[in-house]
Write a protein that holds these residues in place. Structure first.
Motif, short mmCIF file in Angstrom:
data_model
loop_
_atom_site.label_atom_id
_atom_site.label_comp_id
_atom_site.label_asym_id
_atom_site.label_seq_id
_atom_site.Cartn_x
_atom_site.Cartn_y
_atom_site.Cartn_z
N PHE A 199 0.80 -1.23 0.13
CA PHE A 199 -0.03 0.14 0.02
C PHE A 199 0.85 1.21 -0.26
N LEU A 200 1.78 1.18 0.97
CA LEU A 200 2.65 2.39 0.87
C LEU A 200 3.50 2.58 -0.50
N GLY A 201 3.89 1.52 -0.95
CA GLY A 201 4.71 1.51 -2.22
C GLY A 201 3.76 2.21 -3.45
N VAL A 202 2.67 1.76 -3.56
CA VAL A 202 1.79 2.18 -4.45
C VAL A 202 1.11 3.62 -4.25
N THR A 203 0.83 4.07 -3.11
CA THR A 203 0.59 5.32 -2.72
C THR A 203 1.59 6.38 -2.69
N LEU A 204 2.64 6.22 -2.14
CA LEU A 204 3.81 7.10 -1.94
C LEU A 204 4.76 7.06 -2.95
N LEU A 205 5.21 5.98 -3.33
CA LEU A 205 6.15 5.61 -4.32
C LEU A 205 5.81 5.53 -5.94
N GLY A 206 4.49 5.25 -6.10
CA GLY A 206 4.12 5.37 -7.52
C GLY A 206 4.07 4.04 -8.16
N GLU A 207 4.45 2.80 -7.51
CA GLU A 207 4.88 1.53 -7.64
C GLU A 207 3.49 1.26 -8.53
#
Length: 77
Positions: free
Chosen positions: A42-50
């Protein structure tokens, strides 16, 4: 700063983990601990644009279902 980040969050995580073992069964805690990869996704998708692939979405859904079913069983007891 690096020592603080290594010691304090780790100590807090272990303190919360062991205190939760006193409150609920070990099986439930081990399943809930499996939410860590879901949170990282979730953090990777929302914050890092993965990008979220079908496999990661399916794996996250399975883990969330397992946690919800385990929590429901815990409430029944």
């Amino acid at each position: 700063m690096l020592g603080y980040l290594g010691a304090i969050p780790t100590a807090l995580a272990y303190a919360l983990f062991f205190s939760s073992l006193m409150a609920v069964r070990a099986t439930t805690v081990s399943v809930v601990m499996m939410l860590e990869p879901v949170a990282a996704l979730f953090l990777g998708v929302t914050l890092l644009g993965e990008r979220m692939t079908l496999a990661t979405a399916a794996g996250s859904a399975v883990l969330l279902c397992a946690v919800l079913l385990s929590a429901e069983r815990e409430r029944e007891r």
